[in-house]
Design an enzyme around this catalytic site. Structure first.
Site, mmCIF file in Angstrom:
data_model
loop_
_atom_site.group_PDB
_atom_site.id
_atom_site.type_symbol
_atom_site.label_atom_id
_atom_site.label_comp_id
_atom_site.label_asym_id
_atom_site.label_seq_id
_atom_site.Cartn_x
_atom_site.Cartn_y
_atom_site.Cartn_z
ATOM 1 N N ASP A 178 0.863 -1.192 0.000
ATOM 2 C CA ASP A 178 0.000 0.000 0.000
ATOM 3 C C ASP A 178 0.897 1.240 0.000
ATOM 4 O OD1 ASP A 178 -2.437 1.314 0.023
ATOM 5 O OD2 ASP A 178 -2.628 1.284 2.196
ATOM 6 N N GLU A 214 -7.161 4.996 -8.443
ATOM 7 C CA GLU A 214 -8.423 5.482 -7.877
ATOM 8 C C GLU A 214 -9.122 6.515 -8.761
ATOM 9 O OE1 GLU A 214 -10.156 6.178 -3.479
ATOM 10 O OE2 GLU A 214 -8.211 5.308 -3.905
ATOM 11 N N LYS A 219 -10.222 1.738 -8.655
ATOM 12 C CA LYS A 219 -10.693 1.882 -7.277
ATOM 13 C C LYS A 219 -11.858 2.856 -7.220
ATOM 14 C CE LYS A 219 -7.920 2.009 -3.489
ATOM 15 N NZ LYS A 219 -6.740 2.435 -2.695
ATOM 16 N N THR A 257 -13.371 0.288 -2.516
ATOM 17 C CA THR A 257 -12.608 0.707 -1.343
ATOM 18 C C THR A 257 -13.497 1.477 -0.370
ATOM 19 O OG1 THR A 257 -10.532 1.773 -0.674
ATOM 20 C CG2 THR A 257 -11.802 2.870 -2.404
ATOM 21 N N PHE A 286 -11.760 -1.860 5.306
ATOM 22 C CA PHE A 286 -10.772 -1.152 6.120
ATOM 23 C C PHE A 286 -10.798 -1.676 7.561
ATOM 24 C CE2 PHE A 286 -9.599 2.999 3.806
ATOM 25 C CZ PHE A 286 -9.623 2.360 2.580
#
Length: 324
Positions: A18, A97, A133, A158, A180
């Site tokens: 990440d 993203e 994303k 996400t 998450f």
């Protein structure tokens, strides 16, 4: 004894980095890498990435009728330039993203995603190596459904904090989800003024519940735990399909030889009594069940706002460079 990082990989978990920082990605030999506007913003301030910025700015100057369009074009190209560099390091996929300000706009999300895929294609990168994303809003989930079923574009949903989001994402046919962990822990610590062990961590429990639901009902969508605050959260999820981990926590795993047993086992989920739900054709039910979870509502709102704010900061940097 092998490192905890190697042991984690042996449990069947695919390790993802990440980060937008290429040097750190290479060290840990991950399969994939994930980026977001915050990570790109941090990396773009480093001198060694100036050449990527230069390429993006040259592109942006040529694409757009006014300064706002040029800035948007520059940002899209910058995300793709980072993705291209990362794909020279990882053998698998990179997640790129869609601008968080489109989180509640189905059509704009689809259009932006297809544009990003075209940009990758223009520099010789096939869509099979890219994950788009999208935030796990109703509109983001529906956009993922369209991208997956009509365009063969793989999506990473996400900012996921709840089982209703995860169920709708699987029904949409999303390639992968990013539930998450750490941000859920943050909320509960602030709300209850308590500390939590790794075993009792509400973020860990959330991912465990999603993993077990998917395995019980045969959903093919990959579960990729994300947003970790400590190593214990990672070791408690050993055996999860994928885990995307920041460089500092990868380093801790790399340097430790403590025993790391598998905790999540797909076949065990069959024995669990989990009620089946469906949301993909019932927006009202999705919104109601999601709304019942105060933590998820607040963390989704906060996450979208933070990613959008970092994208604006990055655009301001690009605007000055284009004008300069």
């Amino acid at each position: 004894m092998s490192s905890q990082l190697d042991q984690l990989k042996k449990t069947g978990t695919t390790v993802v980095c990440d980060s937008g920082d290429f040097a750190t990605i290479d060290k840990y030999k991950p399969q994939d890498a994930t980026t977001n506007p915050s990570l790109i913003l941090a990396a773009s301030k480093k001198e060694e990435y100036a050449k990527l910025m230069d390429v993006a700015i040259e592109y942006g100057k040529e694409h757009g009728k006014d300064i706002d369009e040029k800035v948007d074009s520059t940002l899209d190209r910058l995300l793709v330039e980072f993705g291209k560099e990362i794909l020279q390091i990882v053998p698998g996929k990179v997640s790129t993203e869609v601008d968080a300000r489109f989180s509640f706009d189905y059509q704009a999300s689809v259009d932006k995603a297809l544009h990003i895929i075209e940009l990758y294609k223009s520099i010789g990168i096939d869509k099979s190596r890219v994950l788009i994303k999208l935030a796990s809003t109703w509109e983001g989930i529906k956009a993922a459904h369209t991208l997956q079923t009509e365009h063969g574009v793989n999506c990473n949903l996400t900012l996921m904090f709840s089982l209703p989001q995860a169920i709708a994402a699987a029904e949409a046919g999303a390639y992968l989800i990013s539930p998450f962990v750490g941000r859920i822990l943050d909320w509960y610590k602030a709300s209850t003024k308590k500390d939590y062990s790794a075993q009792d961590d509400p973020g860990v429990k959330s991912v465990q519940a999603i993993f077990n639901y998917y395995k019980k009902y045969g959903h093919k969508t990959i579960v990729m735990g994300a947003s970790f605050r400590n190593k214990g959260e990672i070791t408690e999820l050993a055996g999860c399909d994928y885990l995307t981990i920041s460089p500092n926590l990868l380093e801790e795993l790399y340097n430790s030889t403590d025993d790391l047993p598998q905790k999540l086992i797909a076949s065990d989920a069959q024995k669990l009594d989990i009620p089946k739900k469906s949301y993909i054709n019932d927006e009202a039910l999705f919104r109601f069940d999601f709304n019942e979870e105060a933590m998820a509502v607040e963390k989704l709102r906060e996450g979208i706002s933070k990613f959008a704010a970092d994208a604006i900061t990055l655009k301001d940097i690009l605007r000055k460079k284009i004008d300069g």
